[in-house]
Design a protein around this motif. Sequence first.
Motif, PDB file in Angstrom:
ATOM      1  N   TYR A   4     -10.027   5.516  -3.625  1.00 37.65           N
ATOM      2  CA  TYR A   4      -9.792   5.359  -2.172  1.00 37.65           C
ATOM      3  C   TYR A   4     -10.459   6.491  -1.183  1.00 37.65           C
ATOM      4  O   TYR A   4      -9.529   7.355  -0.952  1.00 37.65           O
ATOM      5  CB  TYR A   4      -8.465   5.260  -1.970  1.00 37.65           C
ATOM      6  CG  TYR A   4      -8.052   4.610  -0.951  1.00 37.65           C
ATOM      7  CD1 TYR A   4      -8.093   3.058  -0.719  1.00 37.65           C
ATOM      8  CD2 TYR A   4      -7.775   5.157   0.678  1.00 37.65           C
ATOM      9  CE1 TYR A   4      -7.902   2.212   0.361  1.00 37.65           C
ATOM     10  CE2 TYR A   4      -7.652   4.292   1.591  1.00 37.65           C
ATOM     11  CZ  TYR A   4      -7.659   3.018   1.777  1.00 37.65           C
ATOM     12  OH  TYR A   4      -7.259   2.224   2.836  1.00 37.65           O
ATOM     13  N   LYS A   5     -11.661   6.803  -1.348  1.00 35.74           N
ATOM     14  CA  LYS A   5     -12.219   7.933  -0.755  1.00 35.74           C
ATOM     15  C   LYS A   5     -13.628   7.495  -0.086  1.00 35.74           C
ATOM     16  O   LYS A   5     -14.334   6.576  -0.475  1.00 35.74           O
ATOM     17  CB  LYS A   5     -12.578   9.167  -1.995  1.00 35.74           C
ATOM     18  CG  LYS A   5     -13.460   8.775  -2.958  1.00 35.74           C
ATOM     19  CD  LYS A   5     -13.439   9.645  -4.137  1.00 35.74           C
ATOM     20  CE  LYS A   5     -14.492   9.210  -5.035  1.00 35.74           C
ATOM     21  NZ  LYS A   5     -14.532  10.265  -6.336  1.00 35.74           N
ATOM     22  N   LYS A  39      -5.184   1.184   6.928  1.00 36.76           N
ATOM     23  CA  LYS A  39      -6.458   1.709   6.928  1.00 36.76           C
ATOM     24  C   LYS A  39      -7.172   0.559   6.044  1.00 36.76           C
ATOM     25  O   LYS A  39      -6.467  -0.271   5.281  1.00 36.76           O
ATOM     26  CB  LYS A  39      -6.649   2.905   6.041  1.00 36.76           C
ATOM     27  CG  LYS A  39      -5.997   3.994   7.056  1.00 36.76           C
ATOM     28  CD  LYS A  39      -6.012   5.357   6.304  1.00 36.76           C
ATOM     29  CE  LYS A  39      -5.390   6.555   6.805  1.00 36.76           C
ATOM     30  NZ  LYS A  39      -5.149   7.777   6.370  1.00 36.76           N
ATOM     31  N   GLU A  82       0.188   6.639   2.871  1.00 36.69           N
ATOM     32  CA  GLU A  82      -1.252   7.267   3.350  1.00 36.69           C
ATOM     33  C   GLU A  82      -2.216   6.385   3.500  1.00 36.69           C
ATOM     34  O   GLU A  82      -3.158   6.688   4.370  1.00 36.69           O
ATOM     35  CB  GLU A  82      -1.504   8.416   2.644  1.00 36.69           C
ATOM     36  CG  GLU A  82      -1.984   8.106   1.211  1.00 36.69           C
ATOM     37  CD  GLU A  82      -0.861   8.039   0.102  1.00 36.69           C
ATOM     38  OE1 GLU A  82      -1.005   8.296  -1.152  1.00 36.69           O
ATOM     39  OE2 GLU A  82       0.511   8.080   0.507  1.00 36.69           O
ATOM     40  N   ARG A  83      -2.168   5.003   2.954  1.00 36.88           N
ATOM     41  CA  ARG A  83      -3.346   3.953   2.855  1.00 36.88           C
ATOM     42  C   ARG A  83      -2.755   3.125   4.015  1.00 36.88           C
ATOM     43  O   ARG A  83      -4.057   2.211   4.104  1.00 36.88           O
ATOM     44  CB  ARG A  83      -3.469   3.477   1.633  1.00 36.88           C
ATOM     45  CG  ARG A  83      -4.195   4.548   0.566  1.00 36.88           C
ATOM     46  CD  ARG A  83      -4.393   3.836  -0.617  1.00 36.88           C
ATOM     47  NE  ARG A  83      -4.839   4.871  -1.789  1.00 36.88           N
ATOM     48  CZ  ARG A  83      -5.186   4.628  -2.840  1.00 36.88           C
ATOM     49  NH1 ARG A  83      -5.399   3.192  -3.251  1.00 36.88           N
ATOM     50  NH2 ARG A  83      -5.592   5.675  -3.905  1.00 36.88           N
ATOM     51  N   ILE A 113     -13.305   4.869   4.722  1.00 35.28           N
ATOM     52  CA  ILE A 113     -12.093   4.342   4.939  1.00 35.28           C
ATOM     53  C   ILE A 113     -12.100   4.249   6.396  1.00 35.28           C
ATOM     54  O   ILE A 113     -12.264   5.273   7.252  1.00 35.28           O
ATOM     55  CB  ILE A 113     -11.062   5.681   4.566  1.00 35.28           C
ATOM     56  CG1 ILE A 113     -11.188   5.566   3.065  1.00 35.28           C
ATOM     57  CG2 ILE A 113      -9.614   5.223   4.870  1.00 35.28           C
ATOM     58  CD1 ILE A 113     -10.340   6.907   2.394  1.00 35.28           C
ATOM     59  N   LEU A 151     -10.627   0.140   3.190  1.00 34.98           N
ATOM     60  CA  LEU A 151     -11.642   0.769   2.553  1.00 34.98           C
ATOM     61  C   LEU A 151     -12.847  -0.238   2.318  1.00 34.98           C
ATOM     62  O   LEU A 151     -12.650  -1.080   1.803  1.00 34.98           O
ATOM     63  CB  LEU A 151     -11.076   1.194   1.063  1.00 34.98           C
ATOM     64  CG  LEU A 151     -12.221   1.939   0.089  1.00 34.98           C
ATOM     65  CD1 LEU A 151     -12.898   3.031   0.708  1.00 34.98           C
ATOM     66  CD2 LEU A 151     -11.825   1.958  -1.171  1.00 34.98           C
ATOM     67  N   LYS A 179       0.898  -1.148   0.093  1.00 29.69           N
ATOM     68  CA  LYS A 179      -0.102  -0.033  -0.186  1.00 29.69           C
ATOM     69  C   LYS A 179       0.886   1.132   0.088  1.00 29.69           C
ATOM     70  O   LYS A 179       1.914   1.330   0.372  1.00 29.69           O
ATOM     71  CB  LYS A 179      -0.965  -0.036   1.172  1.00 29.69           C
ATOM     72  CG  LYS A 179      -2.049  -0.887   1.286  1.00 29.69           C
ATOM     73  CD  LYS A 179      -2.880  -0.545   2.370  1.00 29.69           C
ATOM     74  CE  LYS A 179      -4.253  -1.517   2.222  1.00 29.69           C
ATOM     75  NZ  LYS A 179      -5.257  -1.296   3.532  1.00 29.69           N
TER      76      LYS A 179
END
Length: 324
Positions: free
Chosen positions: A64-65, A30, A26-27, A73, A32, A23
């Motif tokens: 990814y939002k 987390k 920033e992901r 998320i 999704l 990943k």
Amino acid sequence: GLGEKLFYNSTMESCLLVCNMNKQNERKGKVLFIDAKKEIRFELSNAYLDPKHIDKIAHTFKEYKNIIGFSKIVEIDEILSNSLSDLSVQLYVRTQQKGEAKGINKIVKEITKNEEIIALNTKEFLRKIPDFQIILSGRKLTTYRWKDCVSKLTRKIDPVKIGVERIVAGGNLDSEDFKIRSWGTVGIDFLGPAFHILFEPGDILYGSRRTYLKKVAVADFKGVCANTTFVIRANEDILLQDYLKHIMLSERFTNYSISKSKGSTNPYINWKDLDEFILELPDIETQVQLVKILDYNLELVEQIKSHSSSLCQLRFKMVDQNVK
């Protein structure tokens, strides 16, 4: 999370789990969640993912939002804090925010209306069953073998040269549904070397592989299919084509074809395997009467299925309206 009835012989909702060990920073840490259970199109008893549904899901995954009511998320710490580290999509994706619940009375009225229609159609369906038995009562039945009254058509063509436009593969035939609702297009979709059997309007198409799926359809257009799909015509001096289609969906015919199937992973039958199947047939005039009742009942069943599907969607909508 995906919707219900996307797979044969299963009404369950399904899910797709994507694992990624690489990943973006920033992901990391987390997850999704995407709630796409409504991103389906219902048609009778089946559900389909159309291109617009797939595009919406894929775009959300790529971007990814957070989308209210569709995606969320979530930090892994939040997931771990839940009982048993619950991964239920609906736990994290809220389809309704507090204070937004509206139209409940309207939904209740729609549910009640659909329930009433289902009840009426079911009552009418049951009322017609004695009619079927009365027509057959006292009628002489003549015994025939399958090979004496049914033929397989093997009209081999080059669809490009002949100008046939539509391709029907086994996947285009739905279980227990006489109507062909999807097809490929010659010159656009893949046309394998086995796709050279012509069918005409009125022909019966029968999937010879995994016959327990009960893939029996009546063509209402000209097209081409593979040699694993039998193109069938009845000798209508003995057996009406419209009566034959109902016989082919019967449990007795299905059990016979299964008993003659070969192979375990992808069982199939050869045409000759059906030769000795026994049919006990009334005269043609009686068959006409029976077909009228069977087709009428089939229409009632389709209406029941349609309203049942609508009922499920309304109940999901009511649940969503009340999620806080």
